[in-house]
Design an enzyme around this catalytic site. Structure first.
Site, mmCIF file in Angstrom:
data_model
loop_
_atom_site.group_PDB
_atom_site.id
_atom_site.type_symbol
_atom_site.label_atom_id
_atom_site.label_comp_id
_atom_site.label_asym_id
_atom_site.label_seq_id
_atom_site.Cartn_x
_atom_site.Cartn_y
_atom_site.Cartn_z
ATOM 1 N N SER A 63 -7.364 -5.736 -31.197
ATOM 2 C CA SER A 63 -7.015 -5.998 -29.799
ATOM 3 C C SER A 63 -7.445 -4.840 -28.923
ATOM 4 O O SER A 63 -6.981 -3.704 -29.096
ATOM 5 C CB SER A 63 -5.509 -6.214 -29.657
ATOM 6 O OG SER A 63 -5.137 -6.201 -28.288
ATOM 7 N N HIS A 76 -10.109 -9.339 -30.095
ATOM 8 C CA HIS A 76 -9.013 -9.960 -29.355
ATOM 9 C C HIS A 76 -8.917 -9.345 -27.958
ATOM 10 O O HIS A 76 -8.808 -8.127 -27.819
ATOM 11 C CB HIS A 76 -7.704 -9.750 -30.120
ATOM 12 C CG HIS A 76 -6.560 -10.561 -29.612
ATOM 13 N ND1 HIS A 76 -6.375 -11.891 -29.948
ATOM 14 C CD2 HIS A 76 -5.535 -10.239 -28.790
ATOM 15 C CE1 HIS A 76 -5.274 -12.339 -29.376
ATOM 16 N NE2 HIS A 76 -4.758 -11.364 -28.649
ATOM 17 N N ASP A 117 -6.753 -9.325 -24.553
ATOM 18 C CA ASP A 117 -5.471 -9.678 -23.938
ATOM 19 C C ASP A 117 -5.590 -9.661 -22.424
ATOM 20 O O ASP A 117 -5.885 -8.625 -21.820
ATOM 21 C CB ASP A 117 -4.387 -8.693 -24.370
ATOM 22 C CG ASP A 117 -3.922 -8.938 -25.797
ATOM 23 O OD1 ASP A 117 -3.612 -10.095 -26.126
ATOM 24 O OD2 ASP A 117 -3.866 -7.974 -26.582
ATOM 25 N N MET A 148 -3.558 -10.197 -18.967
ATOM 26 C CA MET A 148 -2.191 -10.230 -18.424
ATOM 27 C C MET A 148 -2.239 -10.183 -16.904
ATOM 28 O O MET A 148 -3.094 -9.497 -16.332
ATOM 29 C CB MET A 148 -1.387 -9.037 -18.955
ATOM 30 C CG MET A 148 -1.345 -8.923 -20.463
ATOM 31 S SD MET A 148 -0.364 -7.486 -20.982
ATOM 32 C CE MET A 148 -0.688 -7.493 -22.748
ATOM 33 N N HIS A 152 -6.847 -14.173 -25.126
ATOM 34 C CA HIS A 152 -5.430 -14.559 -25.068
ATOM 35 C C HIS A 152 -4.964 -14.479 -23.616
ATOM 36 O O HIS A 152 -4.786 -13.392 -23.062
ATOM 37 C CB HIS A 152 -4.643 -13.592 -25.972
ATOM 38 C CG HIS A 152 -3.178 -13.844 -26.006
ATOM 39 N ND1 HIS A 152 -2.305 -12.974 -26.637
ATOM 40 C CD2 HIS A 152 -2.409 -14.843 -25.524
ATOM 41 C CE1 HIS A 152 -1.072 -13.427 -26.529
ATOM 42 N NE2 HIS A 152 -1.109 -14.558 -25.844
ATOM 43 N N MET A 208 -2.350 -14.474 -21.200
ATOM 44 C CA MET A 208 -0.917 -14.296 -20.920
ATOM 45 C C MET A 208 -0.725 -14.318 -19.412
ATOM 46 O O MET A 208 -0.332 -13.325 -18.796
ATOM 47 C CB MET A 208 -0.420 -12.980 -21.534
ATOM 48 C CG MET A 208 -0.344 -13.016 -23.042
ATOM 49 S SD MET A 208 0.068 -11.408 -23.763
ATOM 50 C CE MET A 208 -1.584 -10.714 -23.887
ATOM 51 N N MET A 248 3.423 -15.269 -31.593
ATOM 52 C CA MET A 248 3.724 -13.925 -31.116
ATOM 53 C C MET A 248 4.855 -13.333 -31.954
ATOM 54 O O MET A 248 5.915 -13.944 -32.087
ATOM 55 C CB MET A 248 4.121 -13.951 -29.640
ATOM 56 C CG MET A 248 2.994 -14.313 -28.692
ATOM 57 S SD MET A 248 1.566 -13.193 -28.783
ATOM 58 C CE MET A 248 2.318 -11.614 -28.346
ATOM 59 N N GLY A 285 3.217 -8.431 -23.473
ATOM 60 C CA GLY A 285 3.187 -7.612 -22.274
ATOM 61 C C GLY A 285 2.775 -6.184 -22.502
ATOM 62 O O GLY A 285 2.220 -5.549 -21.623
ATOM 63 N N PHE A 286 3.030 -5.672 -23.696
ATOM 64 C CA PHE A 286 2.709 -4.283 -23.993
ATOM 65 C C PHE A 286 2.237 -4.146 -25.434
ATOM 66 O O PHE A 286 2.700 -4.867 -26.321
ATOM 67 C CB PHE A 286 3.944 -3.379 -23.792
ATOM 68 C CG PHE A 286 4.465 -3.371 -22.387
ATOM 69 C CD1 PHE A 286 3.920 -2.520 -21.431
ATOM 70 C CD2 PHE A 286 5.499 -4.215 -22.015
ATOM 71 C CE1 PHE A 286 4.398 -2.523 -20.135
ATOM 72 C CE2 PHE A 286 5.989 -4.216 -20.718
ATOM 73 C CZ PHE A 286 5.428 -3.365 -19.767
ATOM 74 N N GLY A 287 1.356 -3.190 -25.689
ATOM 75 C CA GLY A 287 0.925 -2.881 -27.038
ATOM 76 C C GLY A 287 1.870 -1.892 -27.689
ATOM 77 O O GLY A 287 2.717 -1.269 -27.042
ATOM 78 N N GLY A 288 1.736 -1.745 -29.003
ATOM 79 C CA GLY A 288 2.490 -0.736 -29.728
ATOM 80 C C GLY A 288 3.937 -1.067 -30.006
ATOM 81 O O GLY A 288 4.712 -0.178 -30.379
ATOM 82 N N ASP A 322 0.386 -11.784 -33.625
ATOM 83 C CA ASP A 322 0.061 -10.700 -32.700
ATOM 84 C C ASP A 322 1.329 -9.916 -32.415
ATOM 85 O O ASP A 322 2.278 -10.451 -31.849
ATOM 86 C CB ASP A 322 -0.516 -11.289 -31.406
ATOM 87 C CG ASP A 322 -0.958 -10.215 -30.413
ATOM 88 O OD1 ASP A 322 -0.769 -9.022 -30.689
ATOM 89 O OD2 ASP A 322 -1.496 -10.591 -29.355
ATOM 90 N N GLY A 323 1.317 -8.648 -32.829
ATOM 91 C CA GLY A 323 2.425 -7.765 -32.495
ATOM 92 C C GLY A 323 3.022 -7.046 -33.687
ATOM 93 O O GLY A 323 3.578 -7.678 -34.578
ATOM 94 N N GLY A 324 2.855 -5.735 -33.720
ATOM 95 C CA GLY A 324 3.510 -4.925 -34.737
ATOM 96 C C GLY A 324 2.918 -5.012 -36.123
ATOM 97 O O GLY A 324 3.607 -4.685 -37.107
ATOM 98 N N GLY A 364 -3.768 -3.771 -32.827
ATOM 99 C CA GLY A 364 -4.165 -2.941 -31.701
ATOM 100 C C GLY A 364 -4.020 -1.467 -31.988
ATOM 101 O O GLY A 364 -4.950 -0.803 -32.438
#
Length: 241
Positions: A23, A48, A50, A52, A81, A83, A152, A157-160, A190-192, A212
């Protein structure tokens, strides 16, 4: 550098391989092209992107112009993606600059089936996603239309962010639902996704991993990190079921 829709179809069809989609949300935008190329050279399967809007999610990122720059930097399929609210207003623009797969949120599409058809008519592969608190029933009626489903595993909304463990049970349930209907649709998360969550994500049924910060913020560098994750995935694959 360019890619084609056929290459995206081939990547999605390769169900024997757990694919990695870096990402760019976590990339250094001053070196975006360089970092995308490093990810491709290290064995990434997709890129990927993102998008937003500051309304559907509390952040603003990029538009079609940056996506077009990414397209020029890589031969890999571009996984976009959206969002954003009213994604139907921007589908044609992202398809025009080279988005191979366009993902929309069920939460922002009151006429979800129509929006998915619009993606296909624009020349991209239609995909759908849901937030952690959204039930699978929100997308159950359009499973036959999509070429990929994104679950998800953090609130967008945020990375990390840290992965929400309960979201993986949704992946497992979705995998069962697809099997019941005879649908061979890849599941992306997507996420973590990182070293601590990689194995449980794969065991839950995810076969495309958006990564990411785990790649772009890795102290050892993108190439070494991606190759390490690829080796870890091979080891997971070798484990007895």
């Amino acid at each position: 550098m360019t890619t084609t829709r056929q290459s995206a179809e081939a990547v999605l069809a390769d169900q024997a391989r757990v694919r990695i989609s870096p990402s760019i949300l976590s990339a250094d935008f001053a070196r975006l092209g360089e970092q995308v190329q490093a990810a491709e050279a290290a064995g990434a399967d997709l890129i990927h992107v993102d998008v937003m809007d500051g309304h559907f999610v509390p952040n603003i990122t990029i538009g079609p112009l940056v996506a077009e720059a990414v397209r020029r930097s890589t031969r890999l399929p571009m996984d976009v993606h959206l969002m954003i609210e009213q994604p139907e207003r921007y589908i044609d623009a992202f398809a025009k600059v080279g988005a191979d797969i366009i993902i929309v949120h069920s939460e922002t599409c009151p006429h979800l089936e129509r929006t998915l058809h619009q993606i296909e008519e624009a020349g991209a592969l239609p995909a759908v996603t849901i937030n952690p608190a959204t039930p699978l029933s929100a997308i159950e009626e359009v499973l036959y239309l999509v070429r990929m489903i994104l679950i998800m595993t953090v609130n967008p909304g945020f990375g990390g962010q840290k992965m929400i463990p309960a979201a993986l049970s949704k992946v497992t349930r979705l995998k069962g639902l697809l099997a019941e209907r005879g649908l061979d649709v890849p599941i992306e998360i997507d996420g973590g996704v990182n070293r601590g969550t990689l194995e449980q994500a794969v065991q839950a049924g995810a076969n495309i991993l958006v990564m990411g910060a785990a790649l772009f913020a890795a102290p050892e560098g993108i190439a070494t990190a991606l190759q390490s994750y690829r080796a870890a995935l091979e080891n997971i694959k070798k484990q007895p079921a």
